[in-house]
Design a protein around this motif. Structure first.
Motif, PDB file in Angstrom:
ATOM      1  N   LEU A  87      -4.391 -29.088  16.140  1.00 38.47           N
ATOM      2  CA  LEU A  87      -5.441 -28.149  15.366  1.00 38.47           C
ATOM      3  C   LEU A  87      -4.520 -26.986  14.644  1.00 38.47           C
ATOM      4  CD1 LEU A  87      -8.188 -27.018  15.212  1.00 38.47           C
ATOM      5  CD2 LEU A  87      -7.633 -25.161  17.118  1.00 38.47           C
ATOM      6  N   PHE A  88      -3.518 -26.634  15.110  1.00 37.67           N
ATOM      7  CA  PHE A  88      -2.595 -25.346  14.391  1.00 37.67           C
ATOM      8  C   PHE A  88      -1.708 -25.934  13.414  1.00 37.67           C
ATOM      9  CE2 PHE A  88      -4.419 -22.897  18.032  1.00 37.67           C
ATOM     10  CZ  PHE A  88      -5.345 -22.062  17.262  1.00 37.67           C
ATOM     11  N   SER A  89      -1.176 -27.029  13.872  1.00 36.88           N
ATOM     12  CA  SER A  89      -0.190 -27.368  12.848  1.00 36.88           C
ATOM     13  C   SER A  89      -0.375 -28.627  12.050  1.00 36.88           C
ATOM     14  CB  SER A  89       1.191 -28.018  14.043  1.00 36.88           C
ATOM     15  OG  SER A  89       1.604 -26.920  14.685  1.00 36.88           O
ATOM     16  N   ILE A  90      -1.375 -29.298  12.386  1.00 38.80           N
ATOM     17  CA  ILE A  90      -1.946 -30.518  11.440  1.00 38.80           C
ATOM     18  C   ILE A  90      -3.134 -30.276  10.582  1.00 38.80           C
ATOM     19  CG2 ILE A  90      -2.225 -32.783  11.431  1.00 38.80           C
ATOM     20  CD1 ILE A  90      -0.523 -33.500  14.126  1.00 38.80           C
ATOM     21  N   ARG A  91      -4.155 -30.138  11.487  1.00 39.01           N
ATOM     22  CA  ARG A  91      -5.371 -30.071  10.839  1.00 39.01           C
ATOM     23  C   ARG A  91      -5.821 -28.711  10.107  1.00 39.01           C
ATOM     24  NH1 ARG A  91      -8.027 -33.605  14.465  1.00 39.01           N
ATOM     25  NH2 ARG A  91      -6.772 -35.510  14.177  1.00 39.01           N
ATOM     26  N   LEU A  92      -5.518 -27.666  10.508  1.00 42.36           N
ATOM     27  CA  LEU A  92      -6.119 -26.452   9.964  1.00 42.36           C
ATOM     28  C   LEU A  92      -5.334 -26.057   8.885  1.00 42.36           C
ATOM     29  CD1 LEU A  92      -8.345 -24.314  10.575  1.00 42.36           C
ATOM     30  CD2 LEU A  92      -6.477 -22.829  11.799  1.00 42.36           C
ATOM     31  N   PRO A  93      -3.803 -26.209   8.931  1.00 44.68           N
ATOM     32  CA  PRO A  93      -3.402 -25.787   7.370  1.00 44.68           C
ATOM     33  C   PRO A  93      -3.827 -26.891   6.471  1.00 44.68           C
ATOM     34  CG  PRO A  93      -1.912 -26.550   9.122  1.00 44.68           C
ATOM     35  CD  PRO A  93      -2.954 -26.372   9.975  1.00 44.68           C
ATOM     36  N   ARG A  94      -3.715 -28.279   6.594  1.00 38.67           N
ATOM     37  CA  ARG A  94      -4.347 -29.023   5.652  1.00 38.67           C
ATOM     38  C   ARG A  94      -5.664 -28.835   4.981  1.00 38.67           C
ATOM     39  NH1 ARG A  94      -3.100 -35.120   4.920  1.00 38.67           N
ATOM     40  NH2 ARG A  94      -4.701 -35.913   3.485  1.00 38.67           N
ATOM     41  N   ILE A  95      -6.577 -28.298   6.023  1.00 37.37           N
ATOM     42  CA  ILE A  95      -8.102 -28.218   5.638  1.00 37.37           C
ATOM     43  C   ILE A  95      -7.880 -26.793   4.705  1.00 37.37           C
ATOM     44  CG2 ILE A  95     -10.081 -27.122   6.641  1.00 37.37           C
ATOM     45  CD1 ILE A  95      -9.922 -29.208   8.815  1.00 37.37           C
ATOM     46  N   TRP A 112      -0.238 -33.321   0.261  1.00 35.54           N
ATOM     47  CA  TRP A 112       1.284 -33.362   0.941  1.00 35.54           C
ATOM     48  C   TRP A 112       1.528 -32.249   1.453  1.00 35.54           C
ATOM     49  CZ3 TRP A 112       5.509 -30.753  -0.675  1.00 35.54           C
ATOM     50  CH2 TRP A 112       5.476 -30.355  -1.799  1.00 35.54           C
ATOM     51  N   GLY A 113       1.133 -30.930   0.765  1.00 35.59           N
ATOM     52  CA  GLY A 113       1.580 -29.579   1.149  1.00 35.59           C
ATOM     53  C   GLY A 113       0.702 -29.167   2.370  1.00 35.59           C
ATOM     54  N   SER A 114       0.841 -29.853   3.450  1.00 33.47           N
ATOM     55  CA  SER A 114      -0.169 -29.393   4.668  1.00 33.47           C
ATOM     56  C   SER A 114       0.510 -28.490   5.775  1.00 33.47           C
ATOM     57  CB  SER A 114      -0.470 -30.753   5.314  1.00 33.47           C
ATOM     58  OG  SER A 114       0.067 -31.634   5.825  1.00 33.47           O
ATOM     59  N   ASP A 115       1.089 -27.536   5.361  1.00 30.11           N
ATOM     60  CA  ASP A 115       1.966 -26.500   6.253  1.00 30.11           C
ATOM     61  C   ASP A 115       1.473 -25.126   5.987  1.00 30.11           C
ATOM     62  OD1 ASP A 115       4.126 -25.192   7.489  1.00 30.11           O
ATOM     63  OD2 ASP A 115       4.932 -26.900   7.846  1.00 30.11           O
ATOM     64  N   TRP A 116       1.651 -24.114   6.830  1.00 28.33           N
ATOM     65  CA  TRP A 116       1.278 -22.972   6.579  1.00 28.33           C
ATOM     66  C   TRP A 116       1.973 -22.333   5.626  1.00 28.33           C
ATOM     67  CZ3 TRP A 116      -3.147 -21.161   8.301  1.00 28.33           C
ATOM     68  CH2 TRP A 116      -3.632 -21.687   9.665  1.00 28.33           C
ATOM     69  N   THR A 117       3.295 -22.728   5.438  1.00 26.83           N
ATOM     70  CA  THR A 117       4.121 -22.120   4.486  1.00 26.83           C
ATOM     71  C   THR A 117       3.678 -22.360   3.039  1.00 26.83           C
ATOM     72  OG1 THR A 117       6.060 -22.849   6.082  1.00 26.83           O
ATOM     73  CG2 THR A 117       6.452 -21.924   3.587  1.00 26.83           C
ATOM     74  N   PHE A 118       3.053 -23.546   2.788  1.00 28.14           N
ATOM     75  CA  PHE A 118       2.474 -23.720   1.554  1.00 28.14           C
ATOM     76  C   PHE A 118       1.100 -22.811   1.198  1.00 28.14           C
ATOM     77  CE2 PHE A 118       4.810 -27.679   2.433  1.00 28.14           C
ATOM     78  CZ  PHE A 118       5.427 -28.040   1.416  1.00 28.14           C
ATOM     79  N   ILE A 119       0.569 -22.528   2.325  1.00 23.36           N
ATOM     80  CA  ILE A 119      -0.585 -21.719   2.310  1.00 23.36           C
ATOM     81  C   ILE A 119      -0.173 -20.436   1.813  1.00 23.36           C
ATOM     82  CG2 ILE A 119      -2.645 -20.588   3.483  1.00 23.36           C
ATOM     83  CD1 ILE A 119      -2.761 -22.972   5.359  1.00 23.36           C
TER      84      ILE A 119
END
Length: 335
Positions: A57-65, A194-201
């Motif tokens: 949820l927190f490391s894969i799906r939510l940041p990508r969404i 490809w930028g599916s990480d909280w850092t990219f957000i």
């Protein structure tokens, strides 16, 4: 003065779009290669999930969404600005080659400038902005006539030509790069999120937090620029100054988006057109709808794309193109 009926209609449409976004996010959180049952979503959000559930949820799906939603909003607003300042319904950062210019800059930076991963992520939007800005400058120079001003048809033709030229440069870069880096560039070209990480957000949010309110504040200037040039001058605004400021805003929005999502085309075309069809051409009315619509469209495209073929899926850019290309042809025939 805007009619109350239109304002009420706008609020209803915004409420529907917010509901659709929440529904799509909920669906996207529960489906995928590592499934997460819907009855476990709320407990996992509250910290009562297993390690696997919290990781998914927190490391894969939510940041990508969240990245997908923000990028879609940025691309839609960028397209709306470009259509406003050029008075051309076909203007869009992907079609005009601005995305491609940003992509070439990102690829060059990725291939030839070894940088630590921590600073690399935050520099990407800036590098993409420089590439997109140079592209926009070339498009503007080649499309401008000192006697008649900016030529809308020449603008699109120049943009398409530059996009093709940058595609050729990308091929040259791919042919001379390492295999691991080639994979990254290929995914970027296809429009893979490809930028599916909280850092990219954290890297993209400051750009949107400044540029979206700024554009909404200048909405009336976009209305004036949509009028004929003599009328705009008579109102008392500096046309070229306003165009340059808003062009820089559109370029920055597109660059911030494509730096984390890759070369996604047509979101900036579809969202503003649909929004205008719903509430009319006044920017105060349709810009908020276009922003939400762009985010939702890209979110739907990515949700469909990543679940059609497992585990890799289909890039969101390809899914969007399957919808946007026929619409682009329709607009060409209509206009």
């Amino acid at each position: 003065m805007i009619q109350r009926a239109l304002i009420k209609k706008q609020r209803i449409i915004i409420s529907i779009l917010v509901a659709l976004i929440i529904m799509t996010i909920t669906i996207g959180l529960g489906i995928g290669y590592s499934s997460l049952s819907y009855d476990r979503l709320i407990p996992t959000f509250l910290g009562q999930g297993t390690f696997k559930e919290e990781f998914v949820l927190f490391s894969i799906r939510l940041p990508r969404i969240i990245i997908t939603l923000l990028a879609g909003m940025a691309l839609a607003l960028s397209g709306a600005i470009l259509q406003g300042i050029t008075r051309n319904d076909l203007a869009e950062p992907g079609i005009l080659g601005i995305n491609s210019g940003a992509g070439v800059a990102v690829a060059l930076f990725f291939l030839f400038f070894p940088i630590q991963s921590g600073s690399f992520i935050y520099l990407l939007p800036l590098v993409a902005f420089i590439g997109a800005l140079l592209t926009a400058f070339l498009i503007y120079i080649f499309s401008y006539d000192k006697n008649t001003g900016l030529q809308p048809v020449r603008l699109v033709l120049t943009g398409v030509g530059l996009a093709m030229a940058f595609s050729g440069i990308m091929i040259v870069l791919i042919s001379s790069a390492e295999r691991s880096k080639v994979d990254f560039i290929a995914k970027w070209i296809a429009g893979n999120i490809w930028g599916s990480d909280w850092t990219f957000i954290l890297a993209i949010i400051p750009w949107l937090a400044v540029l979206i309110p700024f554009t909404l504040y200048r909405a009336n200037r976009l209305n004036i620029l949509n009028l004929s040039e003599p009328v705009a001058v008579g109102v008392g605004i500096s046309i070229e100054k306003e165009r340059i400021v808003l062009l820089l805003t559109a370029v920055a929005l597109a660059a911030a988006a494509v730096s984390v999502t890759g070369g996604i085309v047509f979101i900036g075309l579809l969202a503003p057109h649909i929004a205008r069809a719903l509430v009319g051409p006044r920017h105060q009315l349709f810009l908020p709808i276009a922003i939400l619509l762009g985010g939702w469209l890209l979110l739907v495209a990515d949700t469909i794309g990543r679940n059609i073929v497992e585990p890799e899926g289909i890039p969101a850019g390809i899914v969007v193109s399957l919808i946007g290309a026929p619409y682009f042809v329709y607009l060409l025939l209509k206009k």
